[in-house]
Design a protein around this motif. Sequence first.
Motif, short mmCIF file in Angstrom:
data_model
loop_
_atom_site.label_atom_id
_atom_site.label_comp_id
_atom_site.label_asym_id
_atom_site.label_seq_id
_atom_site.Cartn_x
_atom_site.Cartn_y
_atom_site.Cartn_z
N ARG A 1 -2.24 -12.76 47.43
CA ARG A 1 -2.43 -13.78 48.47
C ARG A 1 -1.89 -13.29 49.81
N PHE A 2 -0.73 -12.65 49.76
CA PHE A 2 -0.15 -12.15 51.00
C PHE A 2 -1.04 -11.08 51.63
N ARG A 3 -1.58 -10.21 50.78
CA ARG A 3 -2.46 -9.15 51.31
C ARG A 3 -3.70 -9.74 51.97
N ARG A 4 -4.07 -10.97 51.54
CA ARG A 4 -5.20 -11.63 52.21
C ARG A 4 -4.75 -12.39 53.45
N GLY A 5 -3.47 -12.27 53.78
CA GLY A 5 -3.02 -12.88 55.03
C GLY A 5 -2.24 -14.18 54.86
N ASP A 6 -1.92 -14.54 53.62
CA ASP A 6 -1.22 -15.80 53.35
C ASP A 6 0.30 -15.60 53.53
#
Lengths: 195, 387
Positions: A13-18
Amino acid sequence: MTEDETDSTLLKRFRRGDEAAFEALFVRHYAAVYRVLYGIAGARELAEDLAQETFLKLYHRPPPADHPLRAWLCRVALNLGRNALRSGRRDAARTERVAVNEAAADDPAAAAERSEARDLVRSALAALPERQARLLLLRHAGLSYAELAAVLDIAPGSVGTLLARAERAFIIAYEQGAGIRHEEPAPSLTGEVQP
Amino acid sequence: MTGCYDDGVLRAALDGALPPAEHTALASHLAACSACRARHEDLRIRAERAAALLDTPASDISAALATLRRGIASESSGRRVLPPARRIPFPGPVLPGSKPMSLKRSWRPWAAWAAGMMIIVALLALPPVRAAADQLLSVFRVQNVVFVPVNAERMEQLKRLNFDEQSLFLAAPQQTSGATEPRSVASLDEAAVAAGFTSAQPALPAPPATSRYTVTERSTFEFQVNVASARELLRLAGVDDVTLPDALGAAPIVADVPPVIAAEYAGSGYEVTLVQGLSPEVTLPDGVDLNQLGFAALRMLGMESRQATALASQIDWRTTLVFPFPADISNLRQVSIGGAPGLLVSGQGGAERHHHLYWQRGDRFFVMSGTGFGSESAFIALAETVR
């Protein structure tokens, strides 16, 4: 709820910008990273600074989502800690800490005693082979045996043996350090020998 | 008492790190064996003592998170295109073993281009530097290597450029002649006949149970650089004191890759693969200044202008590849193989520790990968036996 999500899901999720996923990872792993760094630095300010640097690395350069994250963070923290010690940042932090302690402590004698105890622990760790010291710090930070094996490049089956050995060596080194101080008190300005 | 447990198992039991069945067996053993019980108790006391000594004052996680948020916010608002690269250590004069070889008559202008381009390609391919190395080895080889450490800050900047590396090419690299697949051969003699050179071999720790040899025949690759795109990349990276010549993209670049021999061995407790080959020949378009390309590459890596000028003038760009590597990656380091510089990457895959080592000797390059050798020094020692 983020507590139920695995590191891997949060990393994805973080890698998707979250950014919320990143914060969940921070909250989950900060204490372990801080413990490792406090063990290395022996000074709260420096440990906190290095923990910030560790998580900035995670922020800017996260590992692949399938990577065991806590092990990755601890490895980064160990390297940052080692570099900081080499570059003398600990001495700077220590000077600062002593100054702060002297200015703020209610009981300067107790503060000095705590500081000395911390230094004894640090010297005992420094006297150990690096791998033993790292093993102690990482175990103390709560890493599982599988994580310890991965970070330290050792066989999972040998963690117990190495840990038993490291604890024994650590206690002996600590007691020797403490003993030497008792036997050889620092020269006193007044010339009196402390009891 | 038979079936006593060693300290390792007893210690692991204290942390609940044994499989449930073993825990049960241990519990019934401890009930019956006073010697193990006493050691178990000693270990418990020591573990508690060590934990008490390592006691850590509590930290304020929400304050730490707030600090981090502020740090990230100030970074993104105040980000400069290219902060001065203060922390990049100057690698000094060219590393030992990388002094220019005696140049052959057939001047090889390819290496400079390879240096410049491979740095760009390698950086864009980061973090998998190993993948970049593989790519490097499949297309280009050089006579000398200079490893330039690149700090994490610069790596991050370059990674965040969001540059599409495909756009660097007007015509993407493609193979124009030769076989694409390695061919199996029965013996090293046969490999030598097919490749045109005799392969050097390591002194293995024990005779291999199986060995396999393959030869990749001579092949040719061709591609053309998009100079505008390469300039844009430099601009994005904040390098504004170098101009790439139009000539760089004026004609296709041709790489002629000589044969490569790979030997795989598996014996008791080890597996090793040794790949070796000779430098390829690559031809650059006329009018390309090699020093200038090298300078651009070093600047791209974050080196200060003055240092880059000094280093660029020391390197013989016709024969030397500059290979960037992350200065803070702990499993990747520069080593010496019989005096020649090499790059070692180590890692753990499951219970196996594996190593990959790249080095050069004369105009021949070697890549050795293996498992079952334990320490890095054992693996380096094996590389030094390659004759």
